[in-house]
Design a protein around this motif. Structure first.
Motif, PDB file in Angstrom:
ATOM      1  N   MET A   1       0.835  -1.199   0.000  1.00 32.53           N
ATOM      2  CA  MET A   1       0.000   0.000   0.000  1.00 32.53           C
ATOM      3  C   MET A   1       0.870   1.248   0.000  1.00 32.53           C
ATOM      4  O   MET A   1       1.809   1.361   0.777  1.00 32.53           O
ATOM      5  N   ALA A   2       0.564   2.176  -0.886  1.00 33.88           N
ATOM      6  CA  ALA A   2       1.282   3.449  -0.907  1.00 33.88           C
ATOM      7  C   ALA A   2       0.933   4.249   0.345  1.00 33.88           C
ATOM      8  O   ALA A   2      -0.150   4.100   0.924  1.00 33.88           O
ATOM      9  N   LYS A   3       1.846   5.129   0.750  1.00 28.51           N
ATOM     10  CA  LYS A   3       1.676   5.872   1.995  1.00 28.51           C
ATOM     11  C   LYS A   3       1.892   7.369   1.782  1.00 28.51           C
ATOM     12  O   LYS A   3       2.502   7.797   0.802  1.00 28.51           O
ATOM     13  N   LEU A   4       1.377   8.138   2.741  1.00 29.55           N
ATOM     14  CA  LEU A   4       1.656   9.568   2.839  1.00 29.55           C
ATOM     15  C   LEU A   4       2.743   9.751   3.889  1.00 29.55           C
ATOM     16  O   LEU A   4       2.564   9.351   5.053  1.00 29.55           O
ATOM     17  N   TYR A   5       3.846  10.346   3.491  1.00 28.08           N
ATOM     18  CA  TYR A   5       4.980  10.565   4.376  1.00 28.08           C
ATOM     19  C   TYR A   5       5.104  12.060   4.680  1.00 28.08           C
ATOM     20  O   TYR A   5       4.920  12.890   3.794  1.00 28.08           O
ATOM     21  N   ALA A 110      -2.483   8.908  -2.129  1.00 29.26           N
ATOM     22  CA  ALA A 110      -1.675   7.766  -1.699  1.00 29.26           C
ATOM     23  C   ALA A 110      -2.516   6.496  -1.599  1.00 29.26           C
ATOM     24  O   ALA A 110      -2.104   5.429  -2.089  1.00 29.26           O
ATOM     25  N   ILE A 111      -3.688   6.599  -0.989  1.00 29.98           N
ATOM     26  CA  ILE A 111      -4.509   5.416  -0.746  1.00 29.98           C
ATOM     27  C   ILE A 111      -5.264   4.974  -1.995  1.00 29.98           C
ATOM     28  O   ILE A 111      -5.199   3.803  -2.402  1.00 29.98           O
ATOM     29  N   GLU A 112      -5.988   5.891  -2.603  1.00 24.56           N
ATOM     30  CA  GLU A 112      -6.880   5.523  -3.700  1.00 24.56           C
ATOM     31  C   GLU A 112      -6.155   5.367  -5.039  1.00 24.56           C
ATOM     32  O   GLU A 112      -6.555   4.545  -5.864  1.00 24.56           O
ATOM     33  N   GLU A 113      -5.106   6.169  -5.260  1.00 24.05           N
ATOM     34  CA  GLU A 113      -4.354   6.071  -6.513  1.00 24.05           C
ATOM     35  C   GLU A 113      -3.098   5.212  -6.380  1.00 24.05           C
ATOM     36  O   GLU A 113      -2.419   4.941  -7.372  1.00 24.05           O
ATOM     37  N   ARG A 114      -2.775   4.832  -5.156  1.00 23.65           N
ATOM     38  CA  ARG A 114      -1.611   3.982  -4.883  1.00 23.65           C
ATOM     39  C   ARG A 114      -0.307   4.616  -5.355  1.00 23.65           C
ATOM     40  O   ARG A 114       0.582   3.955  -5.890  1.00 23.65           O
ATOM     41  N   ILE A 115      -0.225   5.931  -5.142  1.00 23.76           N
ATOM     42  CA  ILE A 115       0.984   6.690  -5.472  1.00 23.76           C
ATOM     43  C   ILE A 115       1.583   7.217  -4.163  1.00 23.76           C
ATOM     44  O   ILE A 115       0.923   7.977  -3.446  1.00 23.76           O
ATOM     45  N   ILE A 140      -2.458  12.762  10.133  1.00 26.00           N
ATOM     46  CA  ILE A 140      -2.909  11.667   9.269  1.00 26.00           C
ATOM     47  C   ILE A 140      -1.823  10.981   8.462  1.00 26.00           C
ATOM     48  O   ILE A 140      -2.085   9.931   7.859  1.00 26.00           O
ATOM     49  N   ALA A 141      -0.610  11.517   8.411  1.00 28.24           N
ATOM     50  CA  ALA A 141       0.442  10.867   7.622  1.00 28.24           C
ATOM     51  C   ALA A 141       0.751   9.482   8.179  1.00 28.24           C
ATOM     52  O   ALA A 141       0.750   9.266   9.393  1.00 28.24           O
ATOM     53  N   HIS A 142       1.013   8.550   7.284  1.00 27.71           N
ATOM     54  CA  HIS A 142       1.361   7.198   7.716  1.00 27.71           C
ATOM     55  C   HIS A 142       2.723   7.160   8.390  1.00 27.71           C
ATOM     56  O   HIS A 142       2.961   6.349   9.280  1.00 27.71           O
ATOM     57  N   SER A 143       3.625   8.003   7.905  1.00 27.23           N
ATOM     58  CA  SER A 143       4.998   7.957   8.390  1.00 27.23           C
ATOM     59  C   SER A 143       5.490   9.373   8.681  1.00 27.23           C
ATOM     60  O   SER A 143       5.326  10.275   7.860  1.00 27.23           O
ATOM     61  N   LEU A 144       6.081   9.569   9.851  1.00 29.97           N
ATOM     62  CA  LEU A 144       6.647  10.847  10.251  1.00 29.97           C
ATOM     63  C   LEU A 144       8.145  10.685  10.450  1.00 29.97           C
ATOM     64  O   LEU A 144       8.594   9.752  11.124  1.00 29.97           O
TER      65      LEU A 144
END
Length: 209
Positions: A1-5, A110-115, A140-144
């Motif tokens: 799964m792509a993530k928001l960093y 990140a979630i819906e487009e998998r980018i 809300i970011a997956h990774s900090l």
């Protein structure tokens, strides 16, 4: 799964340098990236400028009232048409200047487009208040990831002091863009200095916020 960093740090912690290095790493492997930054960041105009002297033109600017998802989709389609390949990553500089809603759109990309989306920015303004974009990214970011730099005293810097005419100031608008490296310095130019907690309190007379 792509993530928001969210990769954050005080001024001069190498955020733009890290972003440009990430873009290089992707492209060295034959992958395509998109680079963007908020239009409110007038330093460098439409360029991402590292304090080491490295610059690169962004693919697009993000105005405060724009739909980030629509803007991304348009530039993603352009990359597909020009290269025949998809975007491997979206890189955002100065993400603190985004709105909360725009950060939500980055999460959806990140979630819906998998980018994967990697956003770089600072957490707090010169009065230690969180920027709207940073506050939402922290939520809300997956990774900090904290990018560290040091204060003039040698301790870890966590705050950003605003300097006008050679003196620290603790009043004014939240956003006041500094000249950056190589800028044309006027007598009352606005710049910033990264400070540890102790040095910030010393300069502010004990004031926080």
């Amino acid at each position: 799964m792509a993530k928001l960093y969210f990769r954050y740090g005080a001024m001069n912690s190498g955020k733009s340098t890290s972003l440009l290095q990430a873009a290089y790493n992707y492209e060295e492997r034959g992958q395509h990236v998109l680079l963007a930054k908020p239009a409110v960041d007038t330093k460098g105009a439409s360029e991402i400028a590292s304090r080491l002297g490295v610059t690169r033109e962004v693919d697009y600017l993000i105005a405060p009232d724009v739909d980030v998802r629509v803007l991304f989709d348009a530039h993603r389609e352009r990359v597909r048409e020009e290269s025949g390949a998809d975007v491997a990553c979206l890189l955002i500089d100065e993400a603190q200047f985004l709105t909360g809603e725009q950060v939500d759109d980055l999460f959806r990309i990140a979630i819906e487009e998998r980018i994967p989306v990697i956003a770089y920015g600072i957490r707090n303004d010169f009065l230690t208040h969180a920027f709207p974009g940073s506050a939402r990214l922290l939520a809300i970011a997956h990774s900090l990831e904290e990018l560290k730099t040091i204060c003039r005293c040698g301790r870890k810097a966590v705050f950003n002091g605003r300097v006008i005419g050679g003196r620290f100031v603790f009043d004014g608008d939240q956003v006041a863009i500094d000249e950056g490296a190589g800028g044309t310095a006027a007598p009352e130019v606005t710049t910033y200095e990264s400070l540890c907690g102790a040095c910030y309190l010393e300069e502010s007379g004990g004031r926080l916020g």
